[in-house]
Design an enzyme around this catalytic site. Structure first.
Site, short mmCIF file in Angstrom:
data_model
loop_
_atom_site.label_atom_id
_atom_site.label_comp_id
_atom_site.label_asym_id
_atom_site.label_seq_id
_atom_site.Cartn_x
_atom_site.Cartn_y
_atom_site.Cartn_z
CB SER A 80 -5.70 7.34 12.34
OG SER A 80 -6.30 8.48 11.80
CB ALA A 81 -4.72 12.49 13.72
CG ASP B 181 -7.90 -11.61 4.98
OD1 ASP B 181 -7.38 -10.98 5.91
OD2 ASP B 181 -9.12 -11.58 4.73
CE LYS C 114 -6.33 2.19 11.31
NZ LYS C 114 -5.33 1.18 10.99
CE1 TYR D 102 -8.99 3.58 9.09
CE2 TYR D 102 -9.21 5.88 9.74
CZ TYR D 102 -8.41 4.80 9.38
OH TYR D 102 -7.05 4.95 9.33
CG ASN E 177 -7.58 11.16 1.64
OD1 ASN E 177 -7.55 9.97 1.42
ND2 ASN E 177 -7.96 11.65 2.80
NE ARG F 174 -8.44 17.90 8.40
CZ ARG F 174 -9.38 18.81 8.68
NH1 ARG F 174 -9.04 20.01 9.14
NH2 ARG F 174 -10.65 18.52 8.51
N GLY G 2 0.82 -1.22 0.00
CA GLY G 2 0.00 0.00 0.00
C GLY G 2 0.85 1.27 0.00
CE1 TYR G 3 1.65 7.98 -0.53
CE2 TYR G 3 0.06 8.39 1.23
CZ TYR G 3 1.06 8.84 0.39
OH TYR G 3 1.49 10.14 0.47
#
Ligand code: NAD
Ligand code: WQD
Length: 337
Positions: free
Chosen positions: A124-125, A58, A152, A148, A198, A230, A10-11
């Protein structure tokens, strides 16, 4: 020393794999490619001049995970694999809870069985409650407004509880702010499926001409120019933060939450201006209504990362805008180009 990287195609995962390999680590990736392309890992190998081990399955599959732990001398785990779209999570909460909690539980169980203790988790924030003052510090109130975010926060709690029960574990919960940009080579970068939600991918695709204009979601916030603020962080800085977190985890026990942000907020219009100036391209835009759920300003207090990890962001907004455009321009259709 082998590091298991879930979601490594992924990214953020691909940039972190490259950073790890360039710093002498051997990398084992588990990714089922549900939101990524194997080409990213091929390019990571080409850029680093090294091979990695890749498994396509997975991460919730404990039996297959056990085999990977049996086949490699894994010392630490970085867990990126997960579903990450806030809006989508509202419509399919069960898929989000199943995947994000299921993969974390499967991994933690496997680590326990195989005596692997160091776990770096992608948080995540978004786990911070909405009514906190800025900047956000790790001790601030927590709370979420969408599935989501809850996945987290729940994973954070699971891992905190694990460290209480198993004091030999070392867990670092990295709370990312807004990762943007790409590797300066322009060979790996963010490749969202469909129309991006995004800001930065929408800007780069608009600069390419794939969208007529960017819609700025509101200009009546209580911020200097009225648009949302942000804490954007270069994905290469973020990747380096993971190497620092790994070193920290090897030296310490217990569970620590740590922000990875720059501490500096930029508004949507500031980003647009920086992007146009540094790249000498035009990005048409229009002002639209606020996007439901958005806050006026979100930015990090990055002090704890400095103190515990010896890490701070080094790249600025110009680097982020230049590298994002370099990637998009060279790969107009992402990895399918
Ligand atoms: P991404 O979608 O590009 O990468 C996630 C990878 O995990 C993908 O390659 C996907 O195929 C894989 N994956 C997902 N579920 C899997 C499963 N069950 N088994 C195997 N592979 C699976 O996302 P990203 O932007 O690189 O984010 C990485 C992590 O960081 C995620 O956990 C995300 O929630 C978190 N995060 C991202 C951001 C952001 O803005 N990008 C911000 C904060 C936190
Ligand atoms: C940034 C700013 C928008 C698009 C999200 C998740 C968060 C985290 C990172 C995973 C805001 C404005 C955006 C557009 C715009 N992900 N904007 N027009 O919402 O801060 O964070 O990604 O953990 O959980 O919520 O990022 O890039 O969507 O928005 O004006 O077309 O850009 O309103 O002010 P966000 P973003």
């Amino acid at each position: 020393m082998e590091i298991l990287v879930t979601g490594g195609a992924g990214y953020i995962g691909s940039h972190t794999c490259l950073e790890l390999m360039e710093n002498g680590y051997d990398v084992v990736v588990v990714d089922d490619l549900r939101n990524s392309d194997l080409e990213a890992l091929r390019r990571v190998e080409a850029l680093s001049g090294k091979a990695l081990a890749f498994y396509n399955f997975d991460v919730c599959d404990q039996d297959r995970l056990d085999k990977v732990f049996g086949a490699h001398a894994i010392n630490s785990v970085i867990h990126f694999a997960g579903l990450k779209a806030v809006g989508e999570s509202v419509g399919m909460p069960l898929a989000y809870y199943a995947n994000n909690l299921g993969s974390t539980l499967a991994l933690a169980g496997c680590m326990k069985r195989h005596h692997v203790r160091n776990f770096i988790f992608s948080s995540s924030a978004t786990v911070y409650a909405q009514d906190n003052r800025m900047p956000l510090a790790e001790g601030d109130a927590l709370g979420c407004t969408n599935p989501y975010g809850w996945t987290k926060l729940m994973c954070e709690q699971i891992l905190r509880d694990l460290c209480v029960a198993e004091p030999v574990f070392s867990v670092v919960l990295l709370r990312y702010f807004n990762p943007i940009g790409a590797h300066p080579s322009g060979r790996i970068g963010e490749d969202p499926a469909g129309i991006p939600n995004n800001l930065l991918p929408y800007i780069t695709q608009t600069a390419l001409g794939r969208h007529a204009r960017l819609t700025v979601h509101g200009n009546d916030y209580d911020t200097p120019d009225g648009t949302g603020v942000r804490d954007y962080i270069h994905v290469v800085d973020l990747a380096r933060g993971h190497l620092k977190a790994l070193e920290y985890a090897k030296r310490n026990r217990g569970c620590e939450a740590i922000n990875l942000g720059t501490g500096r907020g930029y508004s949507v219009l500031e980003i647009l201006r920086a992007f146009e100036t540094v790249n000498q391209v035009k990005v048409p835009y229009t002002i639209g209504p606020r996007r439901p759920g958005d806050l006026a300003a979100v930015y990090a207090d990055p002090q704890k990362a400095g103190e515990l990890l010896g890490w701070q962001a080094e790249l600025g907004i110009e680097d982020m805008c230049r590298d994002a455009w370099n990637w998009q321009r060279n790969n107009p259709r992402g990895y399918r180009t």
